[in-house]
Enzyme design. Structure first.
Site, short mmCIF file in Angstrom:
data_model
loop_
_atom_site.label_atom_id
_atom_site.label_comp_id
_atom_site.label_asym_id
_atom_site.label_seq_id
_atom_site.Cartn_x
_atom_site.Cartn_y
_atom_site.Cartn_z
N ARG A 112 39.69 45.54 39.93
CA ARG A 112 40.59 44.37 39.95
C ARG A 112 41.98 44.89 40.33
O ARG A 112 42.58 45.63 39.58
CB ARG A 112 40.62 43.73 38.55
CG ARG A 112 41.30 42.39 38.50
CD ARG A 112 41.59 42.00 37.05
NE ARG A 112 42.65 42.84 36.52
CZ ARG A 112 42.91 43.00 35.21
NH1 ARG A 112 42.20 42.39 34.31
NH2 ARG A 112 43.90 43.78 34.82
N TYR A 150 49.38 48.26 32.01
CA TYR A 150 48.48 49.12 31.24
C TYR A 150 47.52 49.91 32.15
O TYR A 150 46.83 50.81 31.70
CB TYR A 150 47.65 48.28 30.24
CG TYR A 150 47.07 47.03 30.87
CD1 TYR A 150 45.87 47.07 31.59
CD2 TYR A 150 47.75 45.81 30.80
CE1 TYR A 150 45.36 45.94 32.20
CE2 TYR A 150 47.24 44.67 31.40
CZ TYR A 150 46.05 44.74 32.10
OH TYR A 150 45.56 43.61 32.72
N HIS A 198 45.37 40.35 35.23
CA HIS A 198 44.39 39.31 34.93
C HIS A 198 44.71 38.02 35.69
O HIS A 198 43.84 37.37 36.25
CB HIS A 198 44.37 39.05 33.42
CG HIS A 198 43.45 37.95 33.05
ND1 HIS A 198 42.08 38.05 33.17
CD2 HIS A 198 43.70 36.69 32.59
CE1 HIS A 198 41.52 36.91 32.78
NE2 HIS A 198 42.48 36.08 32.44
C1 LIG Z 1 33.91 32.82 25.92
C2 LIG Z 1 35.27 33.28 26.36
N1 LIG Z 1 35.88 34.28 25.70
C3 LIG Z 1 37.12 34.68 26.08
C4 LIG Z 1 37.77 34.06 27.12
C5 LIG Z 1 39.18 34.52 27.53
N2 LIG Z 1 39.08 35.30 28.75
C6 LIG Z 1 39.17 34.76 29.95
S1 LIG Z 1 38.97 35.87 31.19
C7 LIG Z 1 38.78 37.14 30.09
C8 LIG Z 1 38.52 38.53 30.57
C9 LIG Z 1 37.34 38.55 31.49
O1 LIG Z 1 37.07 39.82 31.95
P1 LIG Z 1 35.87 40.07 32.92
O2 LIG Z 1 34.68 39.32 32.47
O3 LIG Z 1 35.72 41.52 33.10
O4 LIG Z 1 36.33 39.37 34.28
P2 LIG Z 1 37.54 39.75 35.24
O5 LIG Z 1 38.76 39.08 34.72
O6 LIG Z 1 37.66 41.22 35.27
O7 LIG Z 1 37.18 39.20 36.58
C10 LIG Z 1 38.88 36.69 28.78
C11 LIG Z 1 38.75 37.53 27.59
C12 LIG Z 1 37.09 33.00 27.77
N3 LIG Z 1 37.62 32.35 28.80
N4 LIG Z 1 35.85 32.63 27.39
#
Ligand SMILES: Cc1ncc(C[n+]2csc(CCOP(=O)(O)OP(=O)(O)O)c2C)c(N)n1
Ligand SMILES: [Mg+2]
Length: 428
Positions: A313, A325, A317
């Site tokens: 990525r 970080y 975020h």
């Molecule tokens: C069930 C749930 N838990 C937590 C979140 C908050 N949240 C949104 S994105 C994220 C991180 C996701 O990381 P990843 O799956 O690795 O996807 P990336 O952002 O790297 O594409 C979190 C914790 C959410 N949207 N839904």
């Protein structure tokens, strides 16, 4: 424990036979192979360390390896290579335009980027047949373009304009189209697309078709309960789910090492009893070929496939996250492996894209984006009274038309009836 004969080895088990029976069982263990298409296997890990009062991360391992070439595709024609290249460019440049719109204060909410992941979004969506389904995540904006949404749709959606796909009622990529583009609208809950797309595949089967349904999940999202439940159901029912795990090293600010114990996320395929494969997520040809084969498998009614796409990525975020970080050298390492720059070089070396053709293609993408940006910017916001329209059930809004024909059977055939084909599971 009562002594009894071990069915497999014929040896006595029980108080005196435990050790030998365990030994016999272990010797019969099946090994499980996950093909790995990558031409380079990075050898580093991310470690959490404490510096005074601060928690931070450092990289351990070799970051000075040479950049791998793009793999040859077994399936793509020259023209298809160029098309995928154009989608990736459009994807990246549209996100740059969205970032600018955000900085001008024109975006409602945040902006989410798929920078560095364009090959994964575009080449996988490109492998899907027109009447099949997809359920993108927030970073898969490239797949929306491939699927026929225009940059102006996406920009208007981000600006909550009246003419946007959700008519200004939701932000970012929270929109879909179940009528023409067969695209389930993304929501933020991680993993929830998996049972939904599994259900779509089941619906199609009840109508007599084995279709492929493509969706993506992050390395973080792969650990949710609903991911397991949905994927397991698809595996048992041999439904054509194609799941791409976007293994991009971070889930918000958590490195993958700190939230899973497996080395490769594709290893989890073994627990479902389905094939898993690893690809370089920055190589469009690998992503396309693996997805294409998973789609073909779905058509044959053999069930789901799990594809792990390894990449990084390349932003935070979302736009509000500076990703301070992330160790800087990781960005440098992956910048050298940029999917668009490498694909352009590959196409040039093949003699499929001259410098002039590339310039013309870039100019064409920029012209399209500029037209769409201007259109989106000038288009009106919704009228206040529209806020309550199209929210609640109106007559007929729950009538979902059958896509593929009349329902042919009331229950899905059980996996056992369809026959398990262990050969396709890469057991050795
Ligand atoms: C069930 C749930 N838990 C937590 C979140 C908050 N949240 C949104 S994105 C994220 C991180 C996701 O990381 P990843 O799956 O690795 O996807 P990336 O952002 O790297 O594409 C979190 C914790 C959410 N949207 N839904
Ligand atoms: Mg992630």
């Amino acid at each position: 424990m009562a002594s009894r004969k071990n069915k497999r080895s014929g040896q006595k088990s029980g108080s005196d036979g435990n050790r030998s029976s365990l030994k016999a069982q272990f010797s019969e263990h099946r090994t499980y192979t996950i093909p790995d298409l990558r031409l380079e296997k990075p050898s580093f890990t991310i470690r959490q360390i404490r510096k005074g009062d601060e928690i931070c991360y450092e990289v351990e391992g070799n970051l000075n390896t040479s950049v791998p070439p793009i793999r040859e595709s077994k399936y793509l024609s020259k023209q298809q290579h160029i098309e995928i290249y154009r989608w990736m460019l459009l994807n990246r440049k549209m996100e740059q335009a969205l970032e600018n719109l955000y900085k001008q204060g024109k975006v409602v909410g945040g902006v989410y980027f798929g920078l560095g992941q364009e090959a994964c979004s575009c080449a996988s969506a490109y492998a899907l047949k027109k009447d099949e389904w997809l359920g993108p995540l927030i970073r898969n904006q490239g797949s929306l373009l491939v699927r026929g949404f225009s940059p102006r749709d996406i920009m208007m959606q981000y600006m909550a304009k009246a003419g946007s796909p959700s008519h200004g009622k939701d932000a970012n990529t929270h929109f879909g189209d179940i009528y023409v583009r067969n695209q389930v609208a993304p929501i933020s809950m991680l993993g929830d697309h998996i049972p939904i797309l599994t259900g779509v595949a089941l619906g199609a089967r009840l109508q007599g078709r084995n279709i492929a349904c493509l969706t993506w999940i992050g390395d973080g999202g792969q650990s949710t309960g609903v991911t397991y439940e949905g994927f397991n159901f698809a595996a048992v029912q041999k439904l054509g789910l194609v799941l791409i795990v976007e293994s991009n090293l971070w889930a918000y600010s958590t490195p993958t090492e700190m939230q899973v114990a497996v080395r490769d996320l594709a290893q989890r395929a073994a627990g479902y009893g389905v094939p898993g494969i690893i690809v370089d997520g920055t190589d469009p040809n690998q992503v396309y070929d693996a997805t294409h084969e998973a789609v073909e498998r779905a058509h044959r009614g053999e069930g789901p496939t799990l594809i792990e796409a390894k990449m990084m990525r390349m932003k935070g975020h979302a736009i509000h996250d500076a990703a301070a970080y992330v160790p800087q050298e990781l960005f440098e390492y992956w910048r050298k492996r940029d999917c668009i720059a490498r694909y352009e070089k590959y196409l040039r070396e093949k003699g499929w894209l001259t410098v002039e053709q590339n310039k013309a293609l870039i100019a064409d993408v920029e012209r399209e984006l500029e037209e769409d940006r201007e259109f989106a910017d000038k288009s009106p916001l919704p009228q206040p009274e529209e806020a309550a329209q199209g929210i609640y059930c109106e007559t007929g809004c729950h009538a979902i038309p059958l896509k593929y024909g009349e329902v042919k059977q009331k229950t899905a055939p059980a996996a056992a009836k369809l026959g398990r084909s262990e050969g396709s599971l890469h057991y050795k």
